[in-house]
Design a protein around this motif. Structure first.
Motif, PDB file in Angstrom:
ATOM      1  N   MET A   1       0.843  -1.180   0.000  1.00 15.25           N
ATOM      2  CA  MET A   1       0.000   0.000   0.000  1.00 15.25           C
ATOM      3  C   MET A   1       0.884   1.238   0.000  1.00 15.25           C
ATOM      4  O   MET A   1       1.915   1.294   0.638  1.00 15.25           O
ATOM      5  N   SER A   2       0.470   2.252  -0.707  1.00 19.11           N
ATOM      6  CA  SER A   2       1.273   3.467  -0.810  1.00 19.11           C
ATOM      7  C   SER A   2       1.137   4.320   0.447  1.00 19.11           C
ATOM      8  O   SER A   2       0.218   4.168   1.237  1.00 19.11           O
ATOM      9  N   THR A   3       2.053   5.232   0.617  1.00 22.37           N
ATOM     10  CA  THR A   3       2.048   6.084   1.801  1.00 22.37           C
ATOM     11  C   THR A   3       0.954   7.135   1.691  1.00 22.37           C
ATOM     12  O   THR A   3       0.646   7.611   0.600  1.00 22.37           O
ATOM     13  N   PRO A   4       0.368   7.534   2.824  1.00 21.08           N
ATOM     14  CA  PRO A   4      -0.688   8.553   2.786  1.00 21.08           C
ATOM     15  C   PRO A   4      -0.119   9.926   2.459  1.00 21.08           C
ATOM     16  O   PRO A   4       1.050  10.206   2.684  1.00 21.08           O
ATOM     17  N   LEU A   5      -0.968  10.770   1.922  1.00 22.23           N
ATOM     18  CA  LEU A   5      -0.586  12.138   1.605  1.00 22.23           C
ATOM     19  C   LEU A   5      -0.638  12.988   2.863  1.00 22.23           C
ATOM     20  O   LEU A   5      -1.346  12.671   3.813  1.00 22.23           O
ATOM     21  N   SER A   6       0.076  14.085   2.847  1.00 19.57           N
ATOM     22  CA  SER A   6      -0.036  15.029   3.955  1.00 19.57           C
ATOM     23  C   SER A   6      -1.428  15.664   3.905  1.00 19.57           C
ATOM     24  O   SER A   6      -2.047  15.732   2.836  1.00 19.57           O
ATOM     25  N   PRO A   7      -1.933  16.129   5.052  1.00 22.40           N
ATOM     26  CA  PRO A   7      -3.272  16.747   5.044  1.00 22.40           C
ATOM     27  C   PRO A   7      -3.374  17.940   4.083  1.00 22.40           C
ATOM     28  O   PRO A   7      -4.405  18.124   3.431  1.00 22.40           O
ATOM     29  N   GLU A   8      -2.322  18.729   3.970  1.00 25.92           N
ATOM     30  CA  GLU A   8      -2.352  19.871   3.052  1.00 25.92           C
ATOM     31  C   GLU A   8      -2.491  19.411   1.604  1.00 25.92           C
ATOM     32  O   GLU A   8      -3.260  19.963   0.829  1.00 25.92           O
ATOM     33  N   ARG A   9      -1.735  18.391   1.240  1.00 20.19           N
ATOM     34  CA  ARG A   9      -1.791  17.890  -0.140  1.00 20.19           C
ATOM     35  C   ARG A   9      -3.133  17.206  -0.421  1.00 20.19           C
ATOM     36  O   ARG A   9      -3.686  17.319  -1.520  1.00 20.19           O
ATOM     37  N   TYR A  10      -3.653  16.500   0.588  1.00 20.45           N
ATOM     38  CA  TYR A  10      -4.953  15.840   0.456  1.00 20.45           C
ATOM     39  C   TYR A  10      -6.033  16.870   0.143  1.00 20.45           C
ATOM     40  O   TYR A  10      -6.813  16.705  -0.798  1.00 20.45           O
ATOM     41  N   TRP A  11      -6.094  17.959   0.913  1.00 25.79           N
ATOM     42  CA  TRP A  11      -7.135  18.962   0.706  1.00 25.79           C
ATOM     43  C   TRP A  11      -6.883  19.788  -0.546  1.00 25.79           C
ATOM     44  O   TRP A  11      -7.816  20.260  -1.178  1.00 25.79           O
ATOM     45  N   ARG A  12      -5.624  19.984  -0.927  1.00 23.16           N
ATOM     46  CA  ARG A  12      -5.336  20.674  -2.189  1.00 23.16           C
ATOM     47  C   ARG A  12      -5.865  19.862  -3.362  1.00 23.16           C
ATOM     48  O   ARG A  12      -6.487  20.413  -4.284  1.00 23.16           O
ATOM     49  N   LEU A  13      -5.650  18.553  -3.326  1.00 26.56           N
ATOM     50  CA  LEU A  13      -6.172  17.680  -4.383  1.00 26.56           C
ATOM     51  C   LEU A  13      -7.695  17.677  -4.375  1.00 26.56           C
ATOM     52  O   LEU A  13      -8.333  17.726  -5.433  1.00 26.56           O
ATOM     53  N   ASN A  14      -8.289  17.654  -3.183  1.00 22.11           N
ATOM     54  CA  ASN A  14      -9.742  17.678  -3.065  1.00 22.11           C
ATOM     55  C   ASN A  14     -10.306  18.973  -3.656  1.00 22.11           C
ATOM     56  O   ASN A  14     -11.273  18.947  -4.428  1.00 22.11           O
ATOM     57  N   ARG A  15      -9.718  20.108  -3.321  1.00 26.21           N
ATOM     58  CA  ARG A  15     -10.189  21.388  -3.865  1.00 26.21           C
ATOM     59  C   ARG A  15      -9.987  21.447  -5.376  1.00 26.21           C
ATOM     60  O   ARG A  15     -10.817  22.000  -6.094  1.00 26.21           O
ATOM     61  N   TRP A  16      -8.904  20.885  -5.876  1.00 22.46           N
ATOM     62  CA  TRP A  16      -8.657  20.874  -7.317  1.00 22.46           C
ATOM     63  C   TRP A  16      -9.730  20.039  -8.032  1.00 22.46           C
ATOM     64  O   TRP A  16     -10.238  20.448  -9.082  1.00 22.46           O
ATOM     65  N   LEU A  17     -10.081  18.894  -7.465  1.00 17.60           N
ATOM     66  CA  LEU A  17     -11.126  18.057  -8.065  1.00 17.60           C
ATOM     67  C   LEU A  17     -12.474  18.767  -8.064  1.00 17.60           C
ATOM     68  O   LEU A  17     -13.228  18.689  -9.041  1.00 17.60           O
ATOM     69  N   ILE A  18     -12.792  19.451  -6.973  1.00 15.75           N
ATOM     70  CA  ILE A  18     -14.055  20.191  -6.900  1.00 15.75           C
ATOM     71  C   ILE A  18     -14.068  21.305  -7.946  1.00 15.75           C
ATOM     72  O   ILE A  18     -15.061  21.490  -8.660  1.00 15.75           O
ATOM     73  N   ALA A  19     -12.961  22.044  -8.063  1.00 18.49           N
ATOM     74  CA  ALA A  19     -12.889  23.129  -9.046  1.00 18.49           C
ATOM     75  C   ALA A  19     -13.005  22.585 -10.471  1.00 18.49           C
ATOM     76  O   ALA A  19     -13.695  23.177 -11.311  1.00 18.49           O
ATOM     77  N   ALA A  20     -12.365  21.462 -10.752  1.00 19.32           N
ATOM     78  CA  ALA A  20     -12.455  20.870 -12.090  1.00 19.32           C
ATOM     79  C   ALA A  20     -13.880  20.425 -12.397  1.00 19.32           C
ATOM     80  O   ALA A  20     -14.381  20.629 -13.508  1.00 19.32           O
ATOM     81  N   GLY A  21     -14.554  19.827 -11.422  1.00 20.24           N
ATOM     82  CA  GLY A  21     -15.940  19.409 -11.622  1.00 20.24           C
ATOM     83  C   GLY A  21     -16.872  20.591 -11.840  1.00 20.24           C
ATOM     84  O   GLY A  21     -17.754  20.549 -12.701  1.00 20.24           O
ATOM     85  N   LEU A  22     -16.671  21.661 -11.062  1.00 22.83           N
ATOM     86  CA  LEU A  22     -17.497  22.853 -11.246  1.00 22.83           C
ATOM     87  C   LEU A  22     -17.252  23.499 -12.607  1.00 22.83           C
ATOM     88  O   LEU A  22     -18.194  23.954 -13.263  1.00 22.83           O
TER      89      LEU A  22
END
Length: 88
Positions: A1-22
């Protein structure tokens, strides 16, 4: 299993996905509506622009939501430190 992302990177990716969907939803809503008159030909007894607006846009919205849920579920599984523990 791969290593988890840092919380900052996790939320940056989450916000990027939301922005792309919008952005994709905006393009589908207003882009298809703007060019619908050029797509005026008969399709199954109705104008094709009607089918595109009434059915095609809904399918794209469904794909946006399904894609976001699938990506975030995979990311959340990667973030789990222990079984049943939510991401930080």
């Amino acid at each position: 299993m791969s290593t988890p992302l840092s919380p900052e990177r996790y939320w940056r990716l989450n916000r990027w996905l939301i922005a792309a969907g919008l952005l994709l939803g905006f393009v589908v809503t207003f882009g298809l509506g703007w060019f619908a008159r050029e797509l005026d030909f008969i399709f199954l007894g109705w104008g094709f622009n009607f089918w595109l607006a009434a059915q095609g846009a809904l399918l794209v919205y469904l794909l946006i939501v399904t894609g976001y849920a699938w990506i975030m579920n995979r990311l959340d599984d990667r973030q789990l430190d222990a079984p049943g523990r939510p991401p930080a």
